[in-house]
Design a protein around this motif. Structure first.
Motif, PDB file in Angstrom:
ATOM      1  N   GLN A 192       0.846  -1.186   0.000  1.00  0.00           N
ATOM      2  CA  GLN A 192       0.000   0.000   0.000  1.00  0.00           C
ATOM      3  C   GLN A 192       0.884   1.238   0.000  1.00  0.00           C
ATOM      4  O   GLN A 192       2.079   1.151   0.177  1.00  0.00           O
ATOM      5  CB  GLN A 192      -0.936  -0.009   1.211  1.00  0.00           C
ATOM      6  CG  GLN A 192      -0.290  -0.413   2.515  1.00  0.00           C
ATOM      7  CD  GLN A 192       0.370   0.734   3.260  1.00  0.00           C
ATOM      8  OE1 GLN A 192       0.168   1.902   2.920  1.00  0.00           O
ATOM      9  NE2 GLN A 192       1.153   0.440   4.285  1.00  0.00           N
ATOM     10  N   ALA A 199      -4.661   7.402   3.896  1.00  0.00           N
ATOM     11  CA  ALA A 199      -4.615   6.515   2.736  1.00  0.00           C
ATOM     12  C   ALA A 199      -4.727   7.300   1.434  1.00  0.00           C
ATOM     13  O   ALA A 199      -5.263   8.412   1.398  1.00  0.00           O
ATOM     14  CB  ALA A 199      -5.736   5.484   2.817  1.00  0.00           C
ATOM     15  N   GLU A 235      -7.979   1.820  -0.547  1.00  0.00           N
ATOM     16  CA  GLU A 235      -6.805   1.520   0.276  1.00  0.00           C
ATOM     17  C   GLU A 235      -7.083   1.787   1.749  1.00  0.00           C
ATOM     18  O   GLU A 235      -6.598   1.057   2.616  1.00  0.00           O
ATOM     19  CB  GLU A 235      -5.609   2.352  -0.195  1.00  0.00           C
ATOM     20  CG  GLU A 235      -4.309   1.986   0.476  1.00  0.00           C
ATOM     21  CD  GLU A 235      -3.099   2.564  -0.237  1.00  0.00           C
ATOM     22  OE1 GLU A 235      -2.577   3.584   0.249  1.00  0.00           O
ATOM     23  OE2 GLU A 235      -2.698   1.997  -1.270  1.00  0.00           O
TER      24      GLU A 235
END
Length: 245
Positions: A84, A104, A109
């Motif tokens: 990520q 994020a 995500e």
């Protein structure tokens, strides 16, 4: 992840090695059951002892036990925590002092990274070449050897990491179902068939889906690939094509 009327995603269900986790359904799932003449599934009762985590709407009483006993389940959450592009930032805590929150890159995500945190693989810190994950209270620091963000061409994101100076080198990928399926190693037909069936059920519930995969890389093979990739990165001729290859 399940989409709501606004652009907010929640983690609802997952499948690991052909086994489904996460109870309940959605309005879309109930409408499908009605059209098919099936009894509407009952809404599961949430465990009052479960912590509340943003972007996580996941009910399954057995998951906490599996996080302690099933290595594949633990690896699933670790994969989401590692692959990520989020960052952390310090904000004022309600009771005073500072609290670390995850920022994020997008709603998808946010749901995935917070779900990993909810089940014991908390993204804690990002450095230029390292990422730290708090795994059930123990800080684990991984070297980021290569990061490949999601793109419309690749339809997946990938990260190559190593824990410690001499730890194994591991590739984690997540992305579109057809793209990941095409890259799986042979010998997984049974688990893949079960997973595809579960994915179909998730889609009938109106959930967005993706596949998560990993591969332990041979050191010599990785070194040879890394040399070719470094050469492609520095070339002036057909650079993008060579890097894609």
């Amino acid at each position: 992840t399940g989409t709501l009327t606004s652009n907010c995603m929640e983690f609802r269900k997952c499948a690991v090695a052909g086994v489904s986790y996460g109870l309940g359904t959605t309005d879309i799932g109930r409408a499908y059951a009605k059209r098919m003449g099936l009894p509407p599934p009952a809404d599961p009762a949430a465990d009052p002892s479960e912590p509340t985590t943003p972007f996580v709407n996941f009910v399954d009483p057995g998951m906490r036990t599996l996080c302690a006993s099933d290595a594949r389940v633990r690896e699933f959450w670790l994969a989401l925590a590692l692959n990520q592009e989020s960052t952390t930032e310090e904000v004022a805590a309600p009771g005073g002092g500072l609290a670390s929150v995850i920022s994020a890159a997008n709603p998808d995500e946010a749901a995935l990274v917070h779900a990993a945190k909810h089940f014991g693989a908390a993204f804690a810190k990002r450095e230029p070449k390292h990422v730290t994950i708090d795994v059930h209270g123990a800080a684990r620091r991984f070297e980021l050897l290569h990061t490949f963000p999601f793109s419309s061409d690749r339809k997946r994101s990938s990260v190559v990491v190593r824990e410690g100076a001499s730890g194994p080198i591991v590739l984690y990928s997540k992305g579109a179902d057809n793209v990941i399926k095409a890259r799986l190693a042979p010998g997984q037909d049974d688990a893949l068939a079960k997973t595809v069936t579960l994915l179909d059920g998730f889609v009938r519930d109106g959930l967005r889906t993706l596949l998560v995969a990993k591969s332990a890389l041979d050191g010599a093979a990785y070194a040879a690939w890394a040399a070719r990739f470094a050469d492609a990165e520095t070339t002036f001729e057909r650079r993008d094509e060579r890097m894609a290859e």
